[in-house]
Design a protein around this motif. Sequence first.
Motif, PDB file in Angstrom:
ATOM      1  N   ASP A   1     -11.908   5.600   2.238  1.00 50.04           N
ATOM      2  CA  ASP A   1     -10.536   5.824   1.449  1.00 50.04           C
ATOM      3  C   ASP A   1     -10.541   5.284   0.105  1.00 50.04           C
ATOM      4  O   ASP A   1     -10.124   5.952  -0.822  1.00 50.04           O
ATOM      5  N   ALA A   2     -11.116   4.029  -0.202  1.00 43.25           N
ATOM      6  CA  ALA A   2     -11.318   3.454  -1.461  1.00 43.25           C
ATOM      7  C   ALA A   2     -12.221   4.380  -2.285  1.00 43.25           C
ATOM      8  O   ALA A   2     -11.760   4.606  -3.438  1.00 43.25           O
TER       9      ALA A   2
ATOM     10  N   LYS B   1      -5.932   1.591  -8.985  1.00 41.83           N
ATOM     11  CA  LYS B   1      -6.957   0.466  -8.983  1.00 41.83           C
ATOM     12  C   LYS B   1      -6.519  -0.570  -7.905  1.00 41.83           C
ATOM     13  O   LYS B   1      -7.136  -1.087  -7.104  1.00 41.83           O
TER      14      LYS B   1
ATOM     15  N   ALA C   1      -7.006   0.754  -4.449  1.00 41.24           N
ATOM     16  CA  ALA C   1      -8.305   0.852  -4.214  1.00 41.24           C
ATOM     17  C   ALA C   1      -8.781  -0.777  -3.715  1.00 41.24           C
ATOM     18  O   ALA C   1      -9.388  -0.834  -2.775  1.00 41.24           O
TER      19      ALA C   1
ATOM     20  N   ILE D   1     -18.430  -0.911  -4.682  1.00 44.28           N
ATOM     21  CA  ILE D   1     -18.185  -0.576  -3.177  1.00 44.28           C
ATOM     22  C   ILE D   1     -19.680   0.102  -2.641  1.00 44.28           C
ATOM     23  O   ILE D   1     -20.028  -0.002  -1.652  1.00 44.28           O
TER      24      ILE D   1
ATOM     25  N   LYS E   1     -15.890   1.693  -7.926  1.00 40.49           N
ATOM     26  CA  LYS E   1     -16.777   2.238  -7.204  1.00 40.49           C
ATOM     27  C   LYS E   1     -18.076   1.946  -6.918  1.00 40.49           C
ATOM     28  O   LYS E   1     -18.747   1.935  -5.942  1.00 40.49           O
TER      29      LYS E   1
ATOM     30  N   TRP F   1      -7.467  -1.475  -0.179  1.00 40.47           N
ATOM     31  CA  TRP F   1      -8.339  -0.895   0.949  1.00 40.47           C
ATOM     32  C   TRP F   1      -9.791  -1.303   0.978  1.00 40.47           C
ATOM     33  O   TRP F   1     -10.303  -1.387   1.844  1.00 40.47           O
ATOM     34  N   PHE F   2     -10.236  -1.741  -0.188  1.00 43.66           N
ATOM     35  CA  PHE F   2     -11.662  -2.341  -0.320  1.00 43.66           C
ATOM     36  C   PHE F   2     -11.520  -3.709   0.437  1.00 43.66           C
ATOM     37  O   PHE F   2     -12.562  -4.412   1.046  1.00 43.66           O
TER      38      PHE F   2
ATOM     39  N   GLU G   1       0.983  -1.290   0.186  1.00 40.84           N
ATOM     40  CA  GLU G   1       0.060  -0.075   0.061  1.00 40.84           C
ATOM     41  C   GLU G   1       0.513   0.958   0.191  1.00 40.84           C
ATOM     42  O   GLU G   1       0.419   2.195  -0.719  1.00 40.84           O
TER      43      GLU G   1
ATOM     44  N   TYR H   1     -13.550   1.466   3.082  1.00 38.64           N
ATOM     45  CA  TYR H   1     -14.538   1.852   1.981  1.00 38.64           C
ATOM     46  C   TYR H   1     -14.384   3.190   1.516  1.00 38.64           C
ATOM     47  O   TYR H   1     -14.401   3.801   0.602  1.00 38.64           O
TER      48      TYR H   1
END
Length: 370
Positions: free
Chosen positions: A236-237, A222, A225, A261, A258, A228-229, A204, A234
């Motif tokens: 932050d992503a 990507k 993200a 999420i 997106k 983080w997902f 990260e 969520y």
Amino acid sequence: MSVINQMLKDLDQRQADQGGTSHFTVPVDSPSSNKKIIFISLIVIVLLNTGGIFIWQMYVENQALKVSKALKINHSEKPVLKNSKLDNSAHVVKNESTNQANNSNITTGLLKTQQNKADIAQIIPPINKLTQDNISKIEVPLATMSTATSSSNNLQAPVTLTSLPVTKSTLKISRKELSPDALAKQKLIRAEQALANKDIAKAESLFEDVLLVIPEHKSARKQLAALWFGRQAYSDALNLLSQGINLSPNDSEFRLMKARIYLKKNRIRQAFTTLNNIPNVNDVINVEYQSLRATMAQQLNEFSFSAEAYQILVSIEPSSSRWWLGLGVALDSNSEFEQASFAYKTALNKNGLSGSAENFARQRITELGE
């Protein structure tokens, strides 16, 4: 009493005899003989000093006379070697064929010069190629040599070796500045290695570094993200993907990630808006994108958008009965019954429908008056 007196007389006589034998005289030198020895010693010392001073003065005058003669000869003939290379010194030796004694002396001087040059090369270790070249190119200047004939007291031409400063080799380490693309590529490789080693935190951090260098780097954004997902960060992503959409509005993958999420957080309207607001949405030829858009539009009663999405899907995969059935439902819900009936019939002609789906299609065809 006479006996005692006789004994006393004998005792006195013995003492007198012992006293006479204990006294003796020591001969002492006269003061006049000592003075003579000291006087003679002083005279000898003075004479030796005077002779030494005289001899030293004669030696100094002789050396000064030789130096003055050598200077006069050098001033009159001036055989100075302007070039300090050994080739010129050899040329001077060749011209002095009339002076055999000087020839031998000069040759000896040249040999010593070459020996000194070899010693210098041995004393100074070859640090690098540049230092070795400098050592091999050391020029040894020769002193002024006299070319006088044998009548000039056979003066020997002095050969002097002057040491030249040798520069020390230094190792200079310079940091090469990488271009942004090269730096980003380097960090991206390290991030992928960290992922392979399951070091998520390091990966990260490296992906963030890539985005700091090149914010438009889609792959890094990507993957970050997705990480983080995966750990349910969520917010932050979503912010990260929103930045990506602002930089690349036509990137369908940013919008698809997106939207997923948003669906995870049960925010269907935001998910549909994210997908539907892409420029030229009907030109996005992506099955996953259009199927998710069609499904969410159907749930939100946005039937026209749902029908548009299914139209794109049947154009991508015309043999898929599922897409034809979904198109029929969307058109039927949007009151486009004739087109809906055609979509139901086409779905029944394709393979892959379940029994319940086939029954639903036949029932709707019947209800629509066919």
